[in-house]
Design an enzyme around this catalytic site. Structure first.
Site, short mmCIF file in Angstrom:
data_model
loop_
_atom_site.label_atom_id
_atom_site.label_comp_id
_atom_site.label_asym_id
_atom_site.label_seq_id
_atom_site.Cartn_x
_atom_site.Cartn_y
_atom_site.Cartn_z
N HIS A 233 1.23 3.97 2.20
CA HIS A 233 1.70 4.75 3.33
C HIS A 233 3.22 4.89 3.17
CE1 HIS A 233 -2.00 3.93 6.07
NE2 HIS A 233 -2.05 5.14 5.56
N ASP B 260 -0.11 -4.40 8.05
CA ASP B 260 -0.99 -3.23 7.95
C ASP B 260 -2.43 -3.63 7.65
OD1 ASP B 260 1.86 -2.43 7.35
OD2 ASP B 260 0.94 -0.46 7.62
N HIS C 37 0.86 -1.18 0.00
CA HIS C 37 0.00 0.00 0.00
C HIS C 37 0.90 1.23 0.00
CE1 HIS C 37 0.96 -0.51 4.22
NE2 HIS C 37 0.35 0.61 4.56
N HIS D 26 -7.20 -2.03 5.83
CA HIS D 26 -6.30 -1.03 6.42
C HIS D 26 -6.81 0.40 6.22
CE1 HIS D 26 -2.57 0.34 8.11
NE2 HIS D 26 -2.06 0.79 6.98
N ASP E 269 5.76 4.67 5.01
CA ASP E 269 6.71 3.70 5.57
C ASP E 269 6.88 2.46 4.70
OD1 ASP E 269 4.04 3.22 6.38
OD2 ASP E 269 4.63 2.05 8.13
N HIS E 270 6.08 2.36 3.62
CA HIS E 270 6.16 1.19 2.72
C HIS E 270 6.67 1.52 1.32
CE1 HIS E 270 4.06 -1.52 5.53
NE2 HIS E 270 3.67 -0.35 6.00
#
Ligand SMILES: [Zn+2]
Ligand SMILES: [Zn+2]
Length: 302
Positions: A63, A206, A61, A138, A65-66
């Site tokens: 976000h 997540d 996904h 999520h 942090d990914h």
């Protein structure tokens, strides 16, 4: 044999002791990455498995942090000399996200080929593995991935000899091909043994627990699931932010009947994830916490 490395095991923000989400999956000379948090290229350099063999990137996904490590990774692949296309898979919005991140990495020595998956997921091949994406919960489009490497059926030479199959036909049959020699047709089913279990594992972070995760984990050797929050007191946060507690991931592993659970994607508030391991092991004993740079090898089940 497949080698895995949890390059980064942190969620939300990097810590000086913990990098952000990324998994390196090495299948011999080929490899893929799942997720690419900030600084992923640094962790790949530290690991030493190289950049050039990475031929696919699977995003769960969008976000930060990914996926915020994407521009750096794309440039690192160019620097490593990549000229072959890089296949990038992800949920809806992939094109918009990658196009935006490419503003700061416009010149590459190869073409990123984007494969936008529907919300419901889908099946495809990457780095010699069969991959199935499945939907997570999520609060934004998010996918988990199941990986399978099939095991070839054993060739039975004694059966080939008994049938009088000429030697020069054996290698074709071994590869699963039908062959005609001197007007006679030989089929692989005549000389191949039973179907055998291959290598399989799941990666899903997540998300709140959804039945699709346990379903995807059936028959796998390993599930890598999130350990965002450790104790019961964090359940309200897990519900609010659409993440899982250790206990919830462990329950999915137990439902799936997988052999082993590895928890990753820890909240910045979890200084020592191992301190909560008992909460997971009470539900699924074969649970462990991943560490940055931890490697493990999956072989064919005996
Ligand atoms: Zn995350
Ligand atoms: Zn997220």
């Amino acid at each position: 044999m497949i080698d895995l490395c949890t390059l980064g095991t942190g969620g939300t923000m990097p810590l000086h002791t913990r990098a952000l989400a990324s998994l390196y999956v090495r299948n011999g000379a080929r490899a893929l990455l799942v997720d690419c948090g900030e600084g992923t290229q640094v962790e790949i350099g530290r690991l030493g498995w190289g950049f050039l063999r990475i031929e696919a990137l699977l995003l769960t996904h969008y976000h930060a942090d990914h996926c915020s490590g994407l521009p750096g990774l794309l440039l690192a692949l160019t620097k490593a000399g990549r000229t072959e296309p890089l296949h990038v898979w992800g949920p809806p919005d992939l094109r918009r996200v990658v196009t935006g991140l490419r503003v700061i990495a416009p010149q590459l020595g190869y073409e990123p080929v984007l494969h936008e998956l529907p919300l419901s997921g889908g099946s495809f091949g990457a780095a010699g593995l069969r991959v199935r994406a499945f939907p997570l919960d999520h609060g934004m489009p998010c996918l988990g991935y199941r990986f399978d490497m099939d095991r070839p059926r054993a060739f039975l030479p004694e059966r080939a000899r008994a049938l009088g199959i000429p030697l020069r036909a054996w290698s074709f049959l071994q590869r699963g091909e039908t062959v005609i020699v001197d007007g006679r047709t030989w089929r692989p089913e005549q000389v191949l043994g039973e179907a055998r279990r291959g290598i399989s594992f799941v990666y899903a972070t997540d998300t709140r627990p959804v039945p699709g995760i346990a379903a995807a984990g059936r028959g796998t050797q390993l599930m890598i699931l999130e350990g965002m929050y450790g104790g019961e007191e964090d359940l309200p946060k897990a519900l609010k932010n659409s993440h899982m507690l250790f206990r919830e991931s462990a329950a999915l592993a137990a439902q799936a009947g997988t052999e082993r659970l590895l928890l990753t994607h820890f909240s910045t508030s979890l200084e020592e994830p191992e301190a909560f391991l008992d909460a997971a092991r009470a539900v699924f004993p074969a649970a462990d916490c991943a560490r940055d740079g931890m490697t493990l090898t999956l072989g064919y089940p005996s």
